[in-house]
Design a protein around this motif. Structure first.
Motif, PDB file in Angstrom:
ATOM      1  N   ARG A 286       1.078  -1.204   0.370  1.00  0.00           N
ATOM      2  CA  ARG A 286      -0.044  -0.261  -0.050  1.00  0.00           C
ATOM      3  C   ARG A 286       0.782   1.043   0.141  1.00  0.00           C
ATOM      4  O   ARG A 286       2.512   1.137   0.738  1.00  0.00           O
ATOM      5  CB  ARG A 286      -1.015   0.112   1.129  1.00  0.00           C
ATOM      6  N   CYS A 292      -0.203   8.821   0.486  1.00  0.00           N
ATOM      7  CA  CYS A 292      -0.888   9.639   1.022  1.00  0.00           C
ATOM      8  C   CYS A 292      -2.122  10.946   1.080  1.00  0.00           C
ATOM      9  O   CYS A 292      -3.236  11.488   0.659  1.00  0.00           O
ATOM     10  CB  CYS A 292      -2.642   8.203   1.936  1.00  0.00           C
ATOM     11  N   PRO A 296      -3.920  12.505  -1.916  1.00  0.00           N
ATOM     12  CA  PRO A 296      -5.486  11.886  -1.767  1.00  0.00           C
ATOM     13  C   PRO A 296      -5.513  10.229  -2.727  1.00  0.00           C
ATOM     14  O   PRO A 296      -6.285   9.321  -2.375  1.00  0.00           O
ATOM     15  CB  PRO A 296      -6.270  12.852  -1.127  1.00  0.00           C
ATOM     16  N   ARG A 299      -5.050   6.936  -2.298  1.00  0.00           N
ATOM     17  CA  ARG A 299      -5.016   6.500  -0.659  1.00  0.00           C
ATOM     18  C   ARG A 299      -5.375   4.703  -1.503  1.00  0.00           C
ATOM     19  O   ARG A 299      -5.501   3.630  -0.437  1.00  0.00           O
ATOM     20  CB  ARG A 299      -6.324   6.728   0.152  1.00  0.00           C
ATOM     21  N   SER A 300      -6.280   4.334  -2.364  1.00  0.00           N
ATOM     22  CA  SER A 300      -6.855   2.692  -2.892  1.00  0.00           C
ATOM     23  C   SER A 300      -5.935   2.181  -3.230  1.00  0.00           C
ATOM     24  O   SER A 300      -6.682   0.784  -3.581  1.00  0.00           O
ATOM     25  CB  SER A 300      -8.247   3.460  -3.516  1.00  0.00           C
TER      26      SER A 300
END
Length: 309
Positions: A286, A292, A296, A299-300
């Motif tokens: 991740r 992040c 933004p 983030r996924s």
């Protein structure tokens, strides 16, 4: 200077797993604005080579501009990564990168029709050469198909009820713009304290269907395996569960040391075989907290890595 400026995600993580080196040959199947590609070429100096392609002509033009400093060390094509083995020699590459999903410039240009936050035509085509648009799909597809893509691609609650409501509404007037569709869905499914817009999942499902994203991913993973040489690495960045399920299923099948006649895994019928690929990441990698916070939209993101046996 191109208007197609995309901030690549998980660059350091990709470089750490891809391990570009001098003399290596690499593929960026979703070259975007050339962010990952530039770092791969820099890390593989002085003579590393990169094949790059993208379904979006704007992205290819932007990548060519960004990679100009590496002239003579790359080849770019406007096309689908699902077909990369038609022009990249088999067994020739040390690494393949697939960074899936939609790019920031696509979301930020209202005329592309990807974003529900800006009004524009219901388009959503990554490749403007294709005929199918989101407007064509939402206005003409059978209600059963709409319900299926809402459910399977985006886990949309009440998929059947929403599909039927869309069918009734389109008989009264066609859906033509992103705002029209987003407002229609919001009126039926109020936000009720949720952070995301009620139409977010529907827009995701339409985009994936218009661009056949899961079909392209399945074909692209197989093509990537064919162009890799033994020891070559496949790095895939996904952004939602449907993509990730396809990558995991592909990896599980390729990493097996047996095959299943008929495609059904019956233990008594298994036949031994050598694995084609092996997992290097047991769990998805991740993005860092710092990334992040700075971006933004990262983030996924999830990175999974396989190595050809």
């Amino acid at each position: 200077m191109s208007d197609f400026v995309h901030q690549p995600v998980m660059v350091e993580e990709v470089l750490a797993w891809l391990q570009p080196r001098a003399g290596g040959r690499y593929v960026d199947g979703t070259v975007g604005g050339g962010g990952h590609a530039a770092r791969i070429l820099a890390a593989s100096a002085p003579d590393g080579w990169l094949y790059g392609c993208d379904r979006d002509a704007q992205a290819v033009a932007a990548a060519a501009e960004r990679l100009a400093a590496y002239a003579g060390r790359f080849e770019l094509r406007h096309g689908n990564y699902a077909e990369l083995d038609a022009w990249v020699p088999p067994g020739s590459c040390d690494g393949v990168l697939l960074d899936l999903g939609v790019s920031s410039p696509q979301l930020d240009q209202p005329e592309r029709g990807f974003s529900l936050l800006q009004d524009g035509p219901l388009d959503m085509r990554m490749d403007a050469r294709q005929s199918l648009t989101a407007a064509g799909l939402i206005n003409e597809a059978p209600v059963e198909y709409l319900a299926r893509i809402f459910q399977e691609f985006a886990d949309q609650p009440g998929a059947w009820g929403l599909a039927r409501a869309i069918e009734r509404e389109r008989q009264r007037r066609r859906f033509e713009t992103t705002r029209q569709l987003a407002d229609f869905i919001a009126a039926r499914q109020p936000r009720a304290g949720k952070r995301t817009h009620p139409a977010t999942q529907v827009f995701l499902a339409l985009r994936m269907a218009v661009n056949d994203e899961l079909g392209a991913l399945q074909r692209g993973l197989a093509a990537a395996e064919r162009v890799l040489r033994p020891g070559g690495r496949l790095c895939v960045i996904t952004f939602h569960s449907a993509e990730d399920r396809v990558v995991k299923a592909f990896g599980r099948e390729a990493a097996r040391d047996y095959e299943c006649p008929g495609g059904v895994d019956v233990p008594e019928l298994r036949r031994p075989r050598a694995p084609r690929l092996r997992w290097l990441t047991r769990k998805a990698v991740r993005p860092s907290a710092a990334e992040c916070a700075a971006n933004p939209r990262s983030r996924s993101a999830q990175l999974r890595v396989l190595e050809k046996c």
